[in-house]
Each structure stands twice: as structure tokens, then as C-alpha cells.
Design a protein around this motif. Sequence first.
Motif, PDB file in Angstrom:
ATOM      1  N   GLY A   1       0.784  -1.131  -0.075  1.00 19.05           N
ATOM      2  CA  GLY A   1      -0.136   0.086   0.050  1.00 19.05           C
ATOM      3  C   GLY A   1       0.681   1.339   0.075  1.00 19.05           C
TER       4      GLY A   1
ATOM      5  N   ILE B   1      -0.853   7.055   3.445  1.00 15.65           N
ATOM      6  CA  ILE B   1       0.294   6.839   4.942  1.00 15.65           C
ATOM      7  C   ILE B   1       1.497   6.128   4.218  1.00 15.65           C
ATOM      8  CG2 ILE B   1       0.532   5.995   6.858  1.00 15.65           C
ATOM      9  CD1 ILE B   1      -2.270   6.013   7.674  1.00 15.65           C
ATOM     10  N   GLY B   2       1.252   5.205   3.509  1.00 15.85           N
ATOM     11  CA  GLY B   2       2.239   4.393   3.005  1.00 15.85           C
ATOM     12  C   GLY B   2       3.267   5.255   1.871  1.00 15.85           C
TER      13      GLY B   2
ATOM     14  N   VAL C   1       4.693  -2.857  -2.588  1.00 13.71           N
ATOM     15  CA  VAL C   1       3.884  -3.555  -3.406  1.00 13.71           C
ATOM     16  C   VAL C   1       2.549  -2.857  -3.179  1.00 13.71           C
ATOM     17  CG1 VAL C   1       2.446  -5.900  -3.253  1.00 13.71           C
ATOM     18  CG2 VAL C   1       5.088  -5.809  -2.800  1.00 13.71           C
TER      19      VAL C   1
ATOM     20  N   LEU D   1      -2.463  -0.324  -6.941  1.00 19.45           N
ATOM     21  CA  LEU D   1      -2.741   0.819  -7.562  1.00 19.45           C
ATOM     22  C   LEU D   1      -4.398   1.007  -7.884  1.00 19.45           C
ATOM     23  CD1 LEU D   1       0.034   1.869 -10.134  1.00 19.45           C
ATOM     24  CD2 LEU D   1      -0.282   2.317  -7.529  1.00 19.45           C
TER      25      LEU D   1
ATOM     26  N   GLY E   1      -4.549   4.724  -4.957  1.00 17.40           N
ATOM     27  CA  GLY E   1      -2.753   4.734  -5.119  1.00 17.40           C
ATOM     28  C   GLY E   1      -2.642   5.617  -6.029  1.00 17.40           C
TER      29      GLY E   1
ATOM     30  N   ALA F   1      -4.849  -1.618   1.858  1.00 19.12           N
ATOM     31  CA  ALA F   1      -6.386  -1.790   2.476  1.00 19.12           C
ATOM     32  C   ALA F   1      -7.011  -0.960   1.744  1.00 19.12           C
ATOM     33  CB  ALA F   1      -6.321  -1.484   3.908  1.00 19.12           C
TER      34      ALA F   1
ATOM     35  N   SER G   1      -9.761   1.450   2.653  1.00 21.39           N
ATOM     36  CA  SER G   1      -9.638   2.418   3.894  1.00 21.39           C
ATOM     37  C   SER G   1     -10.917   3.264   3.975  1.00 21.39           C
ATOM     38  CB  SER G   1      -8.399   3.079   3.986  1.00 21.39           C
ATOM     39  OG  SER G   1      -8.254   4.106   3.066  1.00 21.39           O
TER      40      SER G   1
ATOM     41  N   ILE H   1      -0.498  -2.583  10.080  1.00 24.47           N
ATOM     42  CA  ILE H   1      -1.093  -1.047  10.440  1.00 24.47           C
ATOM     43  C   ILE H   1      -2.552  -1.263  10.383  1.00 24.47           C
ATOM     44  CG2 ILE H   1      -1.188   1.296   9.316  1.00 24.47           C
ATOM     45  CD1 ILE H   1       2.108  -0.821   9.139  1.00 24.47           C
TER      46      ILE H   1
ATOM     47  N   TYR I   1     -15.751  -1.476   7.048  1.00 25.81           N
ATOM     48  CA  TYR I   1     -14.187  -1.206   7.179  1.00 25.81           C
ATOM     49  C   TYR I   1     -13.920  -1.716   8.377  1.00 25.81           C
ATOM     50  CZ  TYR I   1     -10.059   1.359   7.985  1.00 25.81           C
ATOM     51  OH  TYR I   1      -8.996   2.019   8.405  1.00 25.81           O
TER      52      TYR I   1
ATOM     53  N   SER J   1      -4.851   6.352  15.055  1.00 24.92           N
ATOM     54  CA  SER J   1      -6.056   7.439  14.916  1.00 24.92           C
ATOM     55  C   SER J   1      -6.095   8.042  13.418  1.00 24.92           C
ATOM     56  CB  SER J   1      -6.377   8.169  15.942  1.00 24.92           C
ATOM     57  OG  SER J   1      -7.290   8.733  15.904  1.00 24.92           O
ATOM     58  N   ASN J   2      -6.822   8.742  13.198  1.00 22.31           N
ATOM     59  CA  ASN J   2      -7.052   9.271  11.783  1.00 22.31           C
ATOM     60  C   ASN J   2      -5.534  10.224  11.750  1.00 22.31           C
ATOM     61  OD1 ASN J   2      -9.224   8.287  10.948  1.00 22.31           O
ATOM     62  ND2 ASN J   2     -10.480  10.216  11.233  1.00 22.31           N
TER      63      ASN J   2
ATOM     64  N   LYS K   1     -11.674  12.047   2.253  1.00 18.83           N
ATOM     65  CA  LYS K   1     -11.459  11.987   3.448  1.00 18.83           C
ATOM     66  C   LYS K   1     -11.865  13.141   4.220  1.00 18.83           C
ATOM     67  CE  LYS K   1     -10.210   7.564   3.435  1.00 18.83           C
ATOM     68  NZ  LYS K   1      -8.866   6.895   3.856  1.00 18.83           N
TER      69      LYS K   1
HETATM   70  N1  NAD Z   1      -5.782   7.358   7.004  1.00 19.29           N
HETATM   71  C1  NAD Z   1      -5.761   7.220   8.156  1.00 19.29           C
HETATM   72  O1  NAD Z   1      -6.192   8.302   8.717  1.00 19.29           O
HETATM   73  C2  NAD Z   1      -5.702   5.795   9.064  1.00 19.29           C
HETATM   74  C3  NAD Z   1      -6.034   5.812  10.079  1.00 19.29           C
HETATM   75  C4  NAD Z   1      -5.886   4.449  10.817  1.00 19.29           C
HETATM   76  C5  NAD Z   1      -5.778   3.312  10.206  1.00 19.29           C
HETATM   77  N2  NAD Z   1      -5.424   3.634   8.836  1.00 19.29           N
HETATM   78  C6  NAD Z   1      -4.713   2.289   7.940  1.00 19.29           C
HETATM   79  O2  NAD Z   1      -3.593   2.657   7.479  1.00 19.29           O
HETATM   80  C7  NAD Z   1      -3.337   2.090   6.220  1.00 19.29           C
HETATM   81  C8  NAD Z   1      -3.128   2.956   4.936  1.00 19.29           C
HETATM   82  O3  NAD Z   1      -4.176   3.931   5.039  1.00 19.29           O
HETATM   83  P1  NAD Z   1      -4.041   4.871   3.895  1.00 19.29           P
HETATM   84  O4  NAD Z   1      -4.967   5.982   4.425  1.00 19.29           O
HETATM   85  O5  NAD Z   1      -2.866   5.398   3.475  1.00 19.29           O
HETATM   86  O6  NAD Z   1      -4.957   4.207   2.796  1.00 19.29           O
HETATM   87  P2  NAD Z   1      -5.278   4.633   1.187  1.00 19.29           P
HETATM   88  O7  NAD Z   1      -6.657   4.206   1.081  1.00 19.29           O
HETATM   89  O8  NAD Z   1      -4.579   5.797   0.936  1.00 19.29           O
HETATM   90  O9  NAD Z   1      -3.919   3.494   0.354  1.00 19.29           O
HETATM   91  C9  NAD Z   1      -4.335   2.243   0.288  1.00 19.29           C
HETATM   92  C10 NAD Z   1      -3.275   1.614  -0.475  1.00 19.29           C
HETATM   93  O10 NAD Z   1      -3.368   0.316  -0.703  1.00 19.29           O
HETATM   94  C11 NAD Z   1      -3.368  -0.183  -2.119  1.00 19.29           C
HETATM   95  N3  NAD Z   1      -4.182  -1.515  -2.247  1.00 19.29           N
HETATM   96  C12 NAD Z   1      -5.589  -1.402  -1.874  1.00 19.29           C
HETATM   97  N4  NAD Z   1      -6.099  -2.608  -2.175  1.00 19.29           N
HETATM   98  C13 NAD Z   1      -5.095  -3.522  -2.552  1.00 19.29           C
HETATM   99  C14 NAD Z   1      -4.686  -4.747  -2.731  1.00 19.29           C
HETATM  100  N5  NAD Z   1      -5.588  -5.602  -2.933  1.00 19.29           N
HETATM  101  N6  NAD Z   1      -3.406  -5.011  -3.122  1.00 19.29           N
HETATM  102  C15 NAD Z   1      -2.290  -4.331  -3.192  1.00 19.29           C
HETATM  103  N7  NAD Z   1      -2.536  -2.831  -2.775  1.00 19.29           N
HETATM  104  C16 NAD Z   1      -3.798  -2.607  -2.519  1.00 19.29           C
HETATM  105  C17 NAD Z   1      -4.129   1.193  -2.800  1.00 19.29           C
HETATM  106  O11 NAD Z   1      -3.596   1.180  -4.333  1.00 19.29           O
HETATM  107  C18 NAD Z   1      -3.502   2.347  -2.218  1.00 19.29           C
HETATM  108  O12 NAD Z   1      -2.374   2.891  -2.712  1.00 19.29           O
HETATM  109  C19 NAD Z   1      -4.745   1.105   6.125  1.00 19.29           C
HETATM  110  O13 NAD Z   1      -4.477  -0.220   6.363  1.00 19.29           O
HETATM  111  C20 NAD Z   1      -5.681   1.781   6.784  1.00 19.29           C
HETATM  112  O14 NAD Z   1      -6.662   0.941   7.476  1.00 19.29           O
HETATM  113  C21 NAD Z   1      -5.301   4.660   8.193  1.00 19.29           C
END
Ligand code: NAD
Length: 242
Positions: free
Chosen positions: A15, A20-21, A39, A42, A46, A90, A92, A139, A178, A206-207, A217
Motif C-alpha cells: 500500500g 500513509i504508505g 507492493v 494501484l 493509489g 487496504a 480504507s 497497520i 471497514y 487514529s486518523n 477523506k
Molecule cells: N488514513 C488514516 O487516517 C488511517 C487511520 C488509521 C488506520 N489507517 C490504516 O492505514 C493503512 C493505510 O491507510 P491510507 O489512508 O494510506 O489508505 P489509502 O486508501 O490511502 O491507501 C491504500 C493503498 O493500498 C493499495 N491497495 C488497496 N487494495 C490493495 C490490494 N488488494 N493489493 C495491493 N494494494 C492495494 C491502494 O492502491 C492504495 O495505494 C490502512 O491499512 C488503513 O486501514 C489509516
Amino acid sequence: MPTSCSMPRTLLVTGGAGFIGSAVIRHLLTSTRARVVNVDKLTYAGNLASLVEVAGNPRYAFERLDICHRQGLDRVFACYQPDAVMHLAAESHVDRSIDGPADFIQTNIVGTYTLLEAARAYWNGLDTERRDAFRFHHISTDEVYGDLGAPVAGASKLEPHSSNLFTEQTPYSPSSPYSASKASADHLVRAWQHTYGLPTLITNCSNNYGPYHFPEKLIPLVILNALEGKPLPVYGRRRAGA
Ligand SMILES: NC(=O)c1ccc[n+]([C@@H]2O[C@H](COP(=O)([O-])OP(=O)(O)OC[C@H]3O[C@@H](n4cnc5c(N)ncnc54)[C@H](O)[C@@H]3O)[C@@H](O)[C@H]2O)c1
């Protein structure tokens, strides 16, 4: 590949094209000596543009891959020989999970299971030193604990339960597709450690907000709507008598 304190480590980040990634990868490549393999499938979330500033770094590699694809994962583990996994991939977005939960079940549960199995097979083949040092960091989210109640008047912040804060001992109580899918993934990760000994870590942040945040978001949505004079969405219901 030998591992010691002086050797740069190789991190497999799933991700890494997400919000976040991509921040994690920018940090790893600009502030540490780590090698990074990203990995990412997209999906709509993504965005490789968020990695432009580091994409040319010789310590960075990108693999477009679905984490549900076991053979692809096996190839990536064998090819890059990671010292640790940071699993962020994920689905998300809570509202999307209500409109269509299937992708959340597939990626967040089946995908995490598939990644755990690929990591376990790889980890089983490592020598003792590298097996001991290996980590699988999952995560997760604070949303697995459910909704916070109203703040307790006069409660101490040092006593989380009395002030309605979550702790790692708070019982799981997910309330959306979710958060239920993330809770399921947490249970799988915990079970893979307990049953197979895979060295795992779970963090429930948290967020987050900041640069490259997807505009659906809450914080960017509120800012963009405010700038355009549109209504500002508020989640949750007003409590009776509150
Ligand atoms: N954003 C937040 O505030 C927040 C808060 C708490 C936890 N999280 C957790 O942190 C992690 C990252 O969150 P984020 O906001 O960066 O998410 P995001 O939705 O911005 O990014 C998710 C990434 O995962 C990739 N992805 C989705 N399905 C996939 C698959 N099957 N195989 C490979 N890649 C795949 C997408 O292409 C994308 O690049 C998540 O696990 C989320 O649950 C996020």
C-alpha cells in the motif's frame, strides 16, 4: 543476505502508493538507509505521483501487485529478501465500505491472510538470525474499538477508561464493514503469531492527515467544501438530551 546493525534493511511496504504508505516510503528513503520495495495494486486510492521525489532512488523498487495474489507475493519475497513487512494495503474509506463491502472483505481480510501465508513461508526458510530479526508490522486502525462515548466530565487523561479513551485492552467493537474487516485482519495477524510464531506487531493508529491526503477523506473534504461554500458533512448522531 546477512543482516547486522550496520547493514541497511530491506522493507516490504504494502500500500505504498496510498496516503500513509507513500509518507512512510518518502521518510524511509530520505531519512534512513533502508531499501524499500513497494507492493501496491494501484486502486483508485493509489497515486504514484506522491512518490515522484523518491521514485528514482536506487534503494526503491515498485511492484504493481494485488496482495491477494499468492504467487506474485512469493516471487516478491524471494526476489527482494525483505527483513520486515509493513502492511498498509487496504480498502480504507468507511463510506465506500457501506456502499460496497465486498472489496473490503477481499483486500482487508483475504489479502491480509494471503500476505501472512506468503510471509510465513518465506520466514520459515530464513536462517535463525534472520528469522529472529524478522517482523511483520500490521497497520490497523483505532476504529476496531468502535465509537468513543461522550467525554466524561472531570476525568483524568491518565485514566483512559474513565475518560473514554481507547487503550490496547479495550474490547473490539467494530461498527462498519471497514472496521469489521480491519478487526478481522487484526485477529488473523494475532493468530499467526500465536499459532505459527510469526513475529508480528499490530498498531492501531487514529486518523492521520497531511500532504497527498485523498480528497474524499474528512479533513480535505471539509477544507475543499468550505473553500467552495458547500455544506460541511458531520458524522454521527446527536444523542438524546446531549
Ligand atoms: N488514513 C488514516 O487516517 C488511517 C487511520 C488509521 C488506520 N489507517 C490504516 O492505514 C493503512 C493505510 O491507510 P491510507 O489512508 O494510506 O489508505 P489509502 O486508501 O490511502 O491507501 C491504500 C493503498 O493500498 C493499495 N491497495 C488497496 N487494495 C490493495 C490490494 N488488494 N493489493 C495491493 N494494494 C492495494 C491502494 O492502491 C492504495 O495505494 C490502512 O491499512 C488503513 O486501514 C489509516
